[in-house]
Design an enzyme around this catalytic site. Structure first.
Site, PDB file in Angstrom:
ATOM      1  N   HIS A 117       1.031  64.461  29.108  1.00  0.00           N
ATOM      2  CA  HIS A 117       2.235  65.352  28.906  1.00  0.00           C
ATOM      3  C   HIS A 117       2.054  66.282  27.724  1.00  0.00           C
ATOM      4  CE1 HIS A 117       4.475  61.922  31.304  1.00  0.00           C
ATOM      5  NE2 HIS A 117       3.702  62.628  32.050  1.00  0.00           N
ATOM      6  N   GLN A 353       2.056  54.520  32.743  1.00  0.00           N
ATOM      7  CA  GLN A 353       1.370  55.642  33.315  1.00  0.00           C
ATOM      8  C   GLN A 353       0.953  56.457  32.277  1.00  0.00           C
ATOM      9  OE1 GLN A 353       5.116  57.037  35.645  1.00  0.00           O
ATOM     10  NE2 GLN A 353       4.015  56.047  37.362  1.00  0.00           N
ATOM     11  N   PHE A 354       0.875  56.002  30.955  1.00  0.00           N
ATOM     12  CA  PHE A 354       0.203  56.608  29.817  1.00  0.00           C
ATOM     13  C   PHE A 354       0.549  58.045  29.536  1.00  0.00           C
ATOM     14  CE2 PHE A 354      -2.701  54.047  32.465  1.00  0.00           C
ATOM     15  CZ  PHE A 354      -2.425  52.699  31.984  1.00  0.00           C
ATOM     16  N   CYS A 355       1.756  58.499  29.669  1.00  0.00           N
ATOM     17  CA  CYS A 355       2.421  59.977  29.413  1.00  0.00           C
ATOM     18  C   CYS A 355       1.437  60.884  30.335  1.00  0.00           C
ATOM     19  CB  CYS A 355       2.101  60.081  27.916  1.00  0.00           C
ATOM     20  SG  CYS A 355       3.240  59.139  27.017  1.00  0.00           S
ATOM     21  N   ALA A 356       0.908  60.379  31.510  1.00  0.00           N
ATOM     22  CA  ALA A 356       0.295  61.330  32.465  1.00  0.00           C
ATOM     23  C   ALA A 356       0.836  60.979  33.729  1.00  0.00           C
ATOM     24  CB  ALA A 356      -1.161  61.165  32.355  1.00  0.00           C
TER      25      ALA A 356
END
Ligand code: PLP
Length: 406
Positions: A117, A353-356
């Site tokens: 992100h 979701q690991f900022c993705a």
């Protein structure tokens, strides 16, 4: 102790059984532990620390010199060109936001939906392309985007994915972008800790990375790149340091040029010095040996995953990658598995979701069995680096198998 030894490598944690084990840190991609070089640089500066660029006494002079030397070392680390600026920021997110505001007005930013992100959201006029399935598809998609857009454009791309660990074909994309007069930004947050992040080799005009992922967790990051856009842009933060002269009436002022323009306020000397110390240590390290060690761990982990677990990948299993592996756990909630790994086995990983989000949605949708019980398309990620051992990897795969079977 060597410069790249991990501080706190022997951290212990107590399990519910009462047993004490060494904590197996497999979450380097979120924040890597500190290395000796960074800790020492900070320890040496603390007794002499003072105001950077703002005083005449010995503390201030020492601090100013240390800060500017740090800038030079980072410049060397990324192979900065004569017309590049090195700006210290808080982290990669900060660096990319700064750059987004410095783009010439009306610039279209071309990017893929494979980004974190931090490299997806800051751009004022984004053209988002679907995450590709191969380097070939990425190149084709970029060529198509370039043929249907006009005016000033930039391409921004990650060096390595924080989800799959895969190395993106940055150089190939950069060559095409440059052939169209388009500048290239590289998010090196996950690349720099694992591979040389050289502007020239990557074909990058701008590059950003974070200290805390590069074993220097003292709150600093870096933006390096072409001075013309940075000097023409509004200062990132208005205030002291960024201003050259200030008159009596509002608007009567001139802004500094060079890094000072975007480093308003008192800079983070300890953060900058820590990053530079790691850069200096990596510059003289045997990077081939570090690379081999990491690739051995990667192969060991991927080769001993429990049945039913699926490794996420955009470009296919043989594509080069750094020490990051994200797993879909059909029928299991990754958040609960991560929690149990931490509590019952003393192993730190990350779930989610690991900022993705767009990338993880895409990866989990393309694998119909991947949707987890929590219904959030979450994954489990293990990531490693300098201090990681075969024991860490073996404990992880064994514990994961045990949890999934129970
Ligand atoms: N880019 C990538 C590829 C990342 O993995 C991250 C963090 O995980 C970021 C950018 C943002 O880094 P920071 O949180 O240090 O700003």
């Amino acid at each position: 102790m060597s410069a790249l030894d991990i501080v706190g490598d022997d951290l212990k944690t107590e399990l519910p059984t009462g047993e004490t084990v060494r904590f197996a840190h497999l979450d380097y991609a979120a924040s890597a532990p500190c290395v000796e070089a960074a800790a020492q640089a900070v320890a040496e500066l603390l007794p002499r620390y003072g105001s950077v660029h703002r005083g005449t006494g010995v503390r201030s002079q020492t601090s100013t010199v240390a800060y500017e030397v740090a800038r030079d070392v980072v410049a060397e680390f990324v192979g900065a060109r004569a017309d590049d600026q090195v700006i210290f920021t808080r982290n990669t997110t900060d660096a990319l936001n700064l750059l987004a505001r410095a783009l010439p007005a009306g610039t279209t930013t071309i990017l893929f939906d494979g980004e974190h992100h931090a490299n997806l959201l800051p751009w004022p006029n984004p053209l988002r392309l679907p995450a590709p399935e191969s380097a070939y598809e990425a190149i084709k998609s970029l060529k198509d985007a370039l043929s249907v857009t006009k005016g000033t454009r930039v391409l921004t791309v990650t060096g390595a994915s924080n989800v799959t660990g895969e190395i993106w074909p940055v150089r190939e994309l950069a060559d095409i972008a440059h052939a169209h007069g388009v500048r290239v930004i590289v998010d090196a947050a996950q690349l720099a800790p694992h591979r040389p992040a050289n502007l020239d080799h990557l074909g990058a005009d701008f590059l950003a990375f974070s200290g805390h992922k590069l074993y220097a967790p003292f709150g600093a990051g870096v933006l390096v790149g072409r001075a013309d856009w940075l000097d023409a842009a509004e200062p990132y933060l208005y205030g002291g340091g960024a201003s050259a002269t200030v008159g009596d009436r509002p608007g009567e002022l001139t802004w500094a040029t060079g890094p000072a323009r975007h480093e308003g306020g008192t800079p983070n000397l300890l953060g900058a010095a820590a990053i530079a110390a790691v850069c200096a240590a990596l510059l003289v390290a045997d990077r081939d040996a570090l690379h081999r060690h990491e690739q051995d761990l990667l192969a060991r982990l991927r080769g001993s995953l429990p049945d039913g677990v699926r490794e996420m990948s955009l470009f296919g299993p043989d594509h080069p990658r750094v020490g990051i592996v994200s797993l879909a756990l059909p029928g299991h909630d990754p958040a609960r598995v991560a929690h149990r790994l931490g509590r019952e086995f003393g192993i730190g990983v990350r779930a989610g979701q690991f900022c993705a989000h767009p990338l993880v949605r895409r990866l989990t949708k393309s694998d119909a069995t991947a949707t987890c019980e929590s219904g959030q398309n979450a994954l489990l990620r293990a990531s490693f680096g300098l201090g990681s051992t075969t024991e860490d990897v073996d404990r992880f795969t064994a514990a994961l198998g045990e949890i999934l079977r129970s």
